[in-house]
Design an enzyme around this catalytic site. Structure first.
Site, PDB file in Angstrom:
ATOM      1  N   LYS A 251       0.839  -1.191   0.000  1.00 45.67           N
ATOM      2  CA  LYS A 251       0.000   0.000   0.000  1.00 45.67           C
ATOM      3  C   LYS A 251       0.882   1.253   0.000  1.00 45.67           C
ATOM      4  O   LYS A 251       1.958   1.256   0.609  1.00 45.67           O
ATOM      5  CB  LYS A 251      -0.871   0.046   1.268  1.00 45.67           C
ATOM      6  CG  LYS A 251      -1.922  -1.027   1.413  1.00 45.67           C
ATOM      7  CD  LYS A 251      -2.635  -0.867   2.746  1.00 45.67           C
ATOM      8  CE  LYS A 251      -3.656  -1.952   3.005  1.00 45.67           C
ATOM      9  NZ  LYS A 251      -4.845  -1.786   2.174  1.00 45.67           N
ATOM     10  N   ARG A 325      -9.990 -11.841   3.054  1.00 47.51           N
ATOM     11  CA  ARG A 325     -10.883 -12.928   2.642  1.00 47.51           C
ATOM     12  C   ARG A 325     -10.179 -14.287   2.693  1.00 47.51           C
ATOM     13  O   ARG A 325     -10.827 -15.323   2.825  1.00 47.51           O
ATOM     14  CB  ARG A 325     -11.449 -12.640   1.256  1.00 47.51           C
ATOM     15  CG  ARG A 325     -10.456 -12.651   0.126  1.00 47.51           C
ATOM     16  CD  ARG A 325     -10.967 -11.891  -1.089  1.00 47.51           C
ATOM     17  NE  ARG A 325     -11.016 -10.454  -0.828  1.00 47.51           N
ATOM     18  CZ  ARG A 325     -11.469  -9.547  -1.694  1.00 47.51           C
ATOM     19  NH1 ARG A 325     -11.941  -9.937  -2.865  1.00 47.51           N
ATOM     20  NH2 ARG A 325     -11.477  -8.271  -1.399  1.00 47.51           N
TER      21      ARG A 325
END
Length: 472
Positions: A251, A325
């Site tokens: 990021k 996830r």
């Protein structure tokens, strides 16, 4: 019911004792102002007019007594339209009142819930003060007649736990500290906790949790808490990514700024778990938290890798920043092996959910129309807004890359919240399943919600569970 438990720097807000003498709080709307003033003595009515009190939402005027101290206060409740645009009137008042003990001297408008307003008052007292001197509202409230004070205090304790976990930076809230927080909660309520750590994750068939967390020097783990021996079975699964660098899909700095809150799903399910256990709901509760740090080092998993999950499904990694996830997948696969009566996951999962509904609303997914209606109704009553998004089956093809069973990050960016939810549903099997994609953060200070970590959907679920699980 026991609202207190041991977490560092955790001060749980409570009501003032009913035996205390409370200064009267007069709740006045714009429509009822003139009638109220006409019933007061000339000095009180004149003071209110001098101070410009109009009954506008959240307006507060302290009434002086003959000795120069406060004799009570006026709180403006506005108009029906202004009340629709705001939440937690009494919290807004508490933040403006001087220190002291107060008691409602008039009824709230019919469209305001006394329980919700009292909860808001308690949460106005919350402040995260572990690293600096911060204080919340110092005004205390005597619980009004008809409000279950113990229940509201339990909800406030659960919400305080959630906020404090989210607000604590990753240096002091890694996987091990999250485990300790669960153990602290379990000790209060007589629950049991087992934890699978590090290489044991591979031995016990949790490969995705291990893979996401293996690059960190803080060992990944699966935390498993159980409570209760009677009634229907409820399993809560919370994402516990204690910090997310994005992995090799690193990021940018600005996007990492709030990643201490990436364990907000676990913080939310723990707050809800406290509410359930402290009020003694007749159910069998299981809480599963895959706790990891998504770091960058030599063992980090890579874009293009194909991983095999506990369920046996293979997953192509197209973005290591879609790690939440993955860890949830193994936990959900474990959860559904017990065939719980209700399975709920909560996670700070996608930016797409924020784009869809903003920071204030918790989107949820379910295939059960009855559950959706029950939850939405109770969310409105609890002033805990949620909104249903669809498990849209035609989008299933978007998460099927061909080279593996599933794609963890479909290209294109469309319907990101839905495709993430569909990914998770593959691991929930045939369970009665709900998924919440929460933000877990209040971007600016609002009544009862200072800037920082916040619970979402938990009070709505707490209120809905007796109906959803037909609890006696």
């Amino acid at each position: 019911m026991q609202p207190h438990f041991a977490v560092p720097n955790l001060a749980v807000p409570t009501f003032a004792p009913a035996s205390d003498a409370g200064l009267p709080l007069h709740i006045v709307t714009e429509r009822t102002l003139e009638a109220w003033l006409s019933q007061q003595d000339a000095a009180t009515a004149g003071w209110a007019r001098t101070m410009g009190f109009s009954g506008a939402w959240g307006q507060v005027v302290v009434l002086p007594g003959p000795d120069g101290t406060a004799s009570g206060a006026l709180v403006g409740a506005g108009s029906p339209k202004s009340r629709q645009r705001q939440r937690f009137l009494l919290a807004a008042a508490a933040a403006k009142l001087p220190e002291g003990t107060y008691a409602l001297a008039s009824d709230l408008p019919a469209d305001l819930s006394p329980e919700v307003e009292c909860f808001g008052w308690l949460m106005a007292q919350y402040a995260f003060d572990r690293y600096a001197k911060n204080t919340g509202a110092k005004a205390r409230l005597i619980a009004p007649e008809g409000v279950d004070a113990a229940r509201v205090e339990v909800m406030a304790a659960g919400e305080t736990f959630t906020r404090t976990l989210i607000n604590t930076p990753a240096e002091d809230m890694g996987p091990e500290q999250l485990q300790q927080a669960v153990e602290s909660l379990a000790e209060v309520h007589g629950a049991t906790v087992t934890t699978v750590v590090g290489e044991d994750l591979l031995a016990q068939d949790f490969p995705l949790i291990h893979t996401v967390g293996r690059a960190s020097d803080r060992a990944p783990r699966l935390i498993d808490m159980r409570w209760g021996s009677e009634g229907p079975t409820l399993t809560l699964v919370g994402k516990g990514v204690c910090f997310d660098t994005g992995g090799l899909n690193l990021k940018p700095g600005a996007s990492m700024a709030l990643m201490k809150k990436d364990m907000g799903g676990s913080a939310n399910v723990l707050g809800l778990a406290h509410m359930i256990m402290a009020t003694g709901l007749r159910l069998q509760l299981r809480v599963l938290i895959p706790a990891v740090e998504n770091a960058v080092s030599g063992p980090a998993f890579r874009p293009g890798d194909i991983l095999t999950s506990r369920k046996g499904l293979t997953v192509e990694i197209n973005n290591t920043d879609a790690e939440g996830r993955l860890v949830l997948a193994d936990a959900l696969a474990l959860a559904q092996e017990d065939t719980p009566d209700l399975l709920i996951s909560m996670a700070t999962l996608t930016g797409a959910a924020r784009v869809a509904v903003g920071a204030d609303i918790a989107p949820f997914f379910t295939d059960r129309e009855g559950d959706a209606v029950t939850l939405a109704s109770n969310a409105q009553d609890a002033a805990d807004p949620v909104w249903r998004l669809p498990f849209h089956a035609p989008y299933e093809a978007m998460i099927e890359p061909g080279i593996a069973d599933l794609d963890n990050a479909p290209s294109g960016g469309l319907a990101g919240a839905i495709t993430a939810a569909l990914f998770l549903r593959r691991f929930a099997g045939e369970a009665r399943y709900m998924h919440f994609d929460v933000f877990g953060w209040c971007p600016s200070s609002l009544p009862a919600r200072p800037k920082g970590g916040v619970g979402q959907g938990t009070r709505a679920l707490f209120q809905a569970l007796p109906d959803m699980l037909a609890l006696s």
